[in-house]
Design a protein around this motif. Structure first.
Motif, PDB file in Angstrom:
ATOM      1  N   TYR A  45     -33.722 -29.883  23.293  1.00  0.00           N
ATOM      2  CA  TYR A  45     -34.424 -30.643  24.334  1.00  0.00           C
ATOM      3  C   TYR A  45     -35.802 -30.047  24.539  1.00  0.00           C
ATOM      4  O   TYR A  45     -36.038 -28.861  24.308  1.00  0.00           O
ATOM      5  CB  TYR A  45     -33.631 -30.598  25.648  1.00  0.00           C
ATOM      6  CG  TYR A  45     -32.178 -30.904  25.440  1.00  0.00           C
ATOM      7  CD1 TYR A  45     -31.728 -32.218  25.455  1.00  0.00           C
ATOM      8  CD2 TYR A  45     -31.262 -29.888  25.169  1.00  0.00           C
ATOM      9  CE1 TYR A  45     -30.397 -32.511  25.227  1.00  0.00           C
ATOM     10  CE2 TYR A  45     -29.934 -30.173  24.935  1.00  0.00           C
ATOM     11  CZ  TYR A  45     -29.499 -31.485  24.965  1.00  0.00           C
ATOM     12  OH  TYR A  45     -28.189 -31.771  24.726  1.00  0.00           O
ATOM     13  N   ALA A  46     -36.710 -30.883  24.990  1.00  0.00           N
ATOM     14  CA  ALA A  46     -38.081 -30.442  25.275  1.00  0.00           C
ATOM     15  C   ALA A  46     -38.734 -31.493  26.158  1.00  0.00           C
ATOM     16  O   ALA A  46     -38.133 -32.526  26.485  1.00  0.00           O
ATOM     17  CB  ALA A  46     -38.868 -30.254  23.977  1.00  0.00           C
ATOM     18  N   ALA A  47     -39.969 -31.242  26.544  1.00  0.00           N
ATOM     19  CA  ALA A  47     -40.720 -32.251  27.291  1.00  0.00           C
ATOM     20  C   ALA A  47     -40.951 -33.471  26.410  1.00  0.00           C
ATOM     21  O   ALA A  47     -41.103 -33.360  25.189  1.00  0.00           O
ATOM     22  CB  ALA A  47     -42.054 -31.662  27.743  1.00  0.00           C
ATOM     23  N   LYS A  51     -44.259 -31.435  20.699  1.00  0.00           N
ATOM     24  CA  LYS A  51     -44.080 -31.145  19.285  1.00  0.00           C
ATOM     25  C   LYS A  51     -43.192 -29.909  19.133  1.00  0.00           C
ATOM     26  O   LYS A  51     -43.390 -28.899  19.808  1.00  0.00           O
ATOM     27  CB  LYS A  51     -45.429 -30.913  18.609  1.00  0.00           C
ATOM     28  CG  LYS A  51     -46.303 -32.158  18.554  1.00  0.00           C
ATOM     29  CD  LYS A  51     -47.616 -31.864  17.837  1.00  0.00           C
ATOM     30  CE  LYS A  51     -48.487 -33.133  17.771  1.00  0.00           C
ATOM     31  NZ  LYS A  51     -49.780 -32.864  17.090  1.00  0.00           N
ATOM     32  N   VAL A  52     -42.217 -30.026  18.247  1.00  0.00           N
ATOM     33  CA  VAL A  52     -41.286 -28.934  17.995  1.00  0.00           C
ATOM     34  C   VAL A  52     -41.305 -28.631  16.500  1.00  0.00           C
ATOM     35  O   VAL A  52     -41.215 -29.544  15.666  1.00  0.00           O
ATOM     36  CB  VAL A  52     -39.854 -29.307  18.449  1.00  0.00           C
ATOM     37  CG1 VAL A  52     -38.881 -28.165  18.146  1.00  0.00           C
ATOM     38  CG2 VAL A  52     -39.827 -29.662  19.933  1.00  0.00           C
ATOM     39  N   ALA A  65     -40.198 -34.516  20.542  1.00  0.00           N
ATOM     40  CA  ALA A  65     -39.157 -34.896  21.498  1.00  0.00           C
ATOM     41  C   ALA A  65     -39.329 -36.353  21.918  1.00  0.00           C
ATOM     42  O   ALA A  65     -40.448 -36.804  22.192  1.00  0.00           O
ATOM     43  CB  ALA A  65     -39.201 -33.986  22.720  1.00  0.00           C
ATOM     44  N   GLY A  66     -38.236 -37.099  21.941  1.00  0.00           N
ATOM     45  CA  GLY A  66     -38.286 -38.510  22.266  1.00  0.00           C
ATOM     46  C   GLY A  66     -38.365 -38.773  23.754  1.00  0.00           C
ATOM     47  O   GLY A  66     -38.494 -37.852  24.577  1.00  0.00           O
ATOM     48  N   LEU A  67     -38.259 -40.044  24.123  1.00  0.00           N
ATOM     49  CA  LEU A  67     -38.347 -40.439  25.529  1.00  0.00           C
ATOM     50  C   LEU A  67     -37.186 -39.907  26.360  1.00  0.00           C
ATOM     51  O   LEU A  67     -37.261 -39.842  27.586  1.00  0.00           O
ATOM     52  CB  LEU A  67     -38.402 -41.964  25.637  1.00  0.00           C
ATOM     53  CG  LEU A  67     -39.659 -42.631  25.074  1.00  0.00           C
ATOM     54  CD1 LEU A  67     -39.545 -44.146  25.176  1.00  0.00           C
ATOM     55  CD2 LEU A  67     -40.900 -42.126  25.822  1.00  0.00           C
ATOM     56  N   ASP A  68     -36.078 -39.542  25.697  1.00  0.00           N
ATOM     57  CA  ASP A  68     -34.955 -38.933  26.406  1.00  0.00           C
ATOM     58  C   ASP A  68     -35.031 -37.415  26.417  1.00  0.00           C
ATOM     59  O   ASP A  68     -34.116 -36.732  26.883  1.00  0.00           O
ATOM     60  CB  ASP A  68     -33.627 -39.378  25.785  1.00  0.00           C
ATOM     61  CG  ASP A  68     -33.548 -39.062  24.286  1.00  0.00           C
ATOM     62  OD1 ASP A  68     -34.521 -38.497  23.732  1.00  0.00           O
ATOM     63  OD2 ASP A  68     -32.507 -39.392  23.683  1.00  0.00           O
ATOM     64  N   GLY A  69     -36.135 -36.858  25.899  1.00  0.00           N
ATOM     65  CA  GLY A  69     -36.306 -35.415  25.874  1.00  0.00           C
ATOM     66  C   GLY A  69     -35.551 -34.723  24.760  1.00  0.00           C
ATOM     67  O   GLY A  69     -35.548 -33.489  24.692  1.00  0.00           O
ATOM     68  N   LYS A  70     -34.956 -35.487  23.860  1.00  0.00           N
ATOM     69  CA  LYS A  70     -34.161 -34.890  22.794  1.00  0.00           C
ATOM     70  C   LYS A  70     -34.967 -34.807  21.499  1.00  0.00           C
ATOM     71  O   LYS A  70     -35.824 -35.645  21.239  1.00  0.00           O
ATOM     72  CB  LYS A  70     -32.893 -35.708  22.551  1.00  0.00           C
ATOM     73  CG  LYS A  70     -31.950 -35.760  23.750  1.00  0.00           C
ATOM     74  CD  LYS A  70     -30.738 -36.618  23.448  1.00  0.00           C
ATOM     75  CE  LYS A  70     -29.812 -36.709  24.650  1.00  0.00           C
ATOM     76  NZ  LYS A  70     -28.629 -37.561  24.360  1.00  0.00           N
ATOM     77  N   TRP A  71     -34.670 -33.777  20.700  1.00  0.00           N
ATOM     78  CA  TRP A  71     -35.274 -33.653  19.377  1.00  0.00           C
ATOM     79  C   TRP A  71     -34.224 -33.140  18.389  1.00  0.00           C
ATOM     80  O   TRP A  71     -33.231 -32.528  18.777  1.00  0.00           O
ATOM     81  CB  TRP A  71     -36.484 -32.708  19.391  1.00  0.00           C
ATOM     82  CG  TRP A  71     -36.151 -31.294  19.836  1.00  0.00           C
ATOM     83  CD1 TRP A  71     -36.240 -30.799  21.101  1.00  0.00           C
ATOM     84  CD2 TRP A  71     -35.673 -30.238  19.007  1.00  0.00           C
ATOM     85  NE1 TRP A  71     -35.829 -29.488  21.125  1.00  0.00           N
ATOM     86  CE2 TRP A  71     -35.487 -29.115  19.849  1.00  0.00           C
ATOM     87  CE3 TRP A  71     -35.372 -30.110  17.658  1.00  0.00           C
ATOM     88  CZ2 TRP A  71     -35.015 -27.888  19.372  1.00  0.00           C
ATOM     89  CZ3 TRP A  71     -34.899 -28.898  17.167  1.00  0.00           C
ATOM     90  CH2 TRP A  71     -34.736 -27.799  18.032  1.00  0.00           C
TER      91      TRP A  71
END
Length: 650
Positions: A45-47, A51-52, A65-71
């Motif tokens: 998860y991230a903002a 970029k991760v 990270a997507g709109l749900d905060g998941k990557w």
């Protein structure tokens, strides 16, 4: 800016603030093992929009990270080895050290899988044998929900050593150690299990939906797709108004404060718990019934709060001790367990009062399995009677940790289904024995379900057939446990499966036999043959067919390179029973002959059927293969089983 865009912007800001830094799903930690020779997903998860970058082996795997905060990223497949370092870089940096690539096994089931190394025999004290840095162990914390969760409730990857293995699953550890000693491949073991659980608790909502006996449960609890958190929040918002309009309305016990110790109980009657009151002297009744008894503190009380385990109450309850409310529970399968503060207690003569409320159907304190000390005589008095047709039941979390379908899958398995694995091992079935024939369809559906959810093909799945348990029968009897073993063995029709028999490893009066070493080693034999293409014997002698010679029945076994043998010096074999056309079984004589077994009884002329080790506990058994693995229990008949009409009942 219009309202919809404003709302969307606010939600973005809120979501971003929840993940100001990059986070990993908590299965990813230092010391872990990642699956060799497969692409390996790493996620977290991230903002929103952050970029991760995942740095490993001189490569960088980037995502946003997507709109749900998941990557999520996928590492390219890697050969066994290590240790390695993996870095995850976003607004912050996370470093995973001491990472190995090897074979990852999920180790599931109930208490005999949960049973730890320090509880088993022999004791493991040899550091030279058990300090194994190429084996890594992880025990998942228990969590439940009506919807699949994203992360585990907790757990920590540890390097296997004589100290760290002690509280780890014994079957899992011995399985992993045996594999490592044979293959020299790093092994990662994820112990993800819970005692006393039925198989349906570990099945996904999609799998449960396929069986009609779960229809009512699925419709009420799983189909709405509301989490425990959402249901609890919604209930708390409406609780006060619901209580005023329905639950607490017009109860004389509340008006007259029957929960106070000084209440006159001269007109109260007595009742025994546990049990539904419809089956006792109260009879058909819906509404509130007040229960009361006294208790003294035990000499061992440590003055840190006294635990009151009421059990399961249908449907709701509020509990007072010495006039003070100590807890309330809503839901007829939830457990009513409360800790009473020391300040409310006295050494002797404590008064506990429980207002039990039945909203329809059966009512009462119906199960006190875990805390039988609260069973027995209680005083009671009827409170407010209701018409259940006019009573509004709120939507609530109502789950039994050990029996409610899908809740353990959602909390403990769903969070790791993206993880690349080698396979799974499983030791469970005791809690389904009373519905053994139903297990014949549930168990293979469960295996198929896990394979679907992990989306890694028909990965290897190995399981333990139930051990012998209970006292020996004086004559042949029908047996839940024997039927459950047959249902387990039927799952061998699925590809890439194997079974370890424990029919000779049990203890008559302990459902948790302490010899987990041989269980683990037998599972490893199955894995070595199926998953590692090793020259291994994974099963004992297995029934193939029968033939007749006069009043004898000849048992033929499936052909293997390992011949049968008997431990009796005269060649006799124990554990057989035989029946004629009347379907009445008698204990039989038997002896081995040319890799066959001849079965007969002077009490049965013209026999038609034979059973072997067909009992909860068949006693001492002699029949094995040359390597000492026991012959698998079997029956030659197809007569109706004891459990044929039993199914999950919601």
């Amino acid at each position: 800016m219009n309202r919809s865009r404003l709302f969307f912007s606010i939600m973005l800001l809120i979501s971003s603030s929840c993940f100001a830094n990059v986070h990993l799903s908590n299965i990813f930690q230092p010391n872990m093992v990642l699956q060799r020779d497969k692409d390996c997903a790493i996620w977290g998860y991230a903002a929103i929009g952050e970029k991760v970058a995942v740095h490993f082996d001189n490569q960088v795997y980037g995502t946003v990270a997507g709109l749900d905060g998941k990557w999520k990223v996928s590492l390219a497949r890697h050969a066994a080895g290590g240790p390695y370092q993996i870095s995850i870089v976003g607004n912050n940096t996370i470093t995973l050290d001491n990472i190995l690539f090897g074979d990852v096994w999920v180790c599931g089931g109930q208490s005999n899988m949960q049973f730890s190394v320090d509880e088993s025999m022999p004791k493991e004290k040899d550091s030279l044998r058990n300090n194994l840095p190429q084996i890594r162990i992880f025990t998942a914390y228990v969590s439940t929900d009506y919807v699949p969760r994203d992360t585990l409730n907790g757990g920590e990857w540890k390097v296997a050593s004589v100290s760290t293995i002690q509280r780890f699953s014994a079957v899992a550890y011995y399985f992993g150690r045996a594999l490592y000693e044979k293959t020299n491949v790093p092994i990662g073991l994820i112990s993800d299990n819970l005692g006393a659980t039925a198989v349906e608790t570990w099945m996904s909502p999609d799998a449960i939906k396929a069986f009609s006996q779960f229809d009512d449960y699925h419709q009420q609890y799983l189909a709405p797709k509301k989490s425990f958190a959402t249901l609890t929040s919604d209930f708390e918002k409406n609780k006060a108004s619901w209580q005023k309009a329905y639950y607490l309305k017009g109860d004389p016990g509340l008006d007259k404060k029957w929960y106070l110790p000084e209440t006159d109980i001269s007109d109260w009657k007595t009742i025994e718990t546990p049990g539904y009151w419809e089956e006792k002297e109260i009879g058909e009744y819906d509404g509130s019934v007040w229960f009361r008894r006294t208790f003294d503190l035990p000499a061992s009380y440590d003055h840190k709060g006294y635990y009151v385990g009421i059990g399961q109450v249908d449907d709701y309850n509020t509990t007072w001790v010495n006039g003070h409310q100590v807890g309330e529970t809503f839901g007829n399968v939830n457990y009513s367990n409360y800790v009473v503060p020391d300040s409310l207690l006295k050494e002797k003569g404590n008064v506990i009062v429980i207002r039990v409320f039945d909203a329809g159907g059966k009512g009462g304190i119906y199960s006190q399995f875990w805390h039988p000390e609260w069973a027995g005589k209680w005083n009671y008095k009827l409170g407010k009677k209701i018409d259940p047709a006019k009573f509004k039941r709120p939507d609530i979390v109502n789950s039994d940790l050990f029996n409610s379908p899908s809740i353990l899958f959602n909390g403990c398995i769903a969070p790791i289904t993206q993880l690349s694995i080698k396979g799974a091992i499983w030791y469970q079935g005791e809690s389904n024995a009373s519905r053994a024939e139903e297990y014949r369809t549930l168990f293979p559906a469960f295996i198929t379900d896990w394979r679907k959810q992990f989306n890694q093909g028909e990965f290897p799945f190995f399981f333990v057939q139930l051990a012998n348990y209970y006292g020996e029968d004086k004559k042949p009897e029908e047996s839940d446990w024997a039927e459950l073993r047959e249902s387990q063995a039927a799952a061998l029709s699925l590809p890439n499966t194997g079974m370890a028999s424990a029919i000779d490893l049990g203890e008559a009066f302990d459902i948790h036999p302490k010899n987990k070493l041989d269980v683990g080693k037998r599972l490893a034999l199955a894995a070595l043959k199926v998953s590692y293409n090793a020259d291994s014997i994974d099963l004992g002698p297995t029934y193939d067919h029968m033939s007749k010679e006069g009043d004898n029945i000849i048992i033929h076994f499936k052909a293997t390179k390992s011949l049968i043998k008997t431990n009796d010096k005269y060649g006799y074999v124990r554990g057989f029973s035989i029946a004629g056309a009347d379907s009445v079984f008698h204990y039989a004589n038997a002896y081995s002959r040319n890799n066959e077994v001849v079965v007969y009884s002077r009490d049965v002329k013209s026999p038609v059927a034979v059973r072997y080790a067909w009992a909860n506990n068949p006693g001492t058994l002699d029949l094995t293969n040359q390597e000492g693995l026991p012959a698998l229990p079997f029956r030659t008949d197809s007569w109706p089983m004891k459990t044929h009409d039993r199914k999950f009942d919601f």
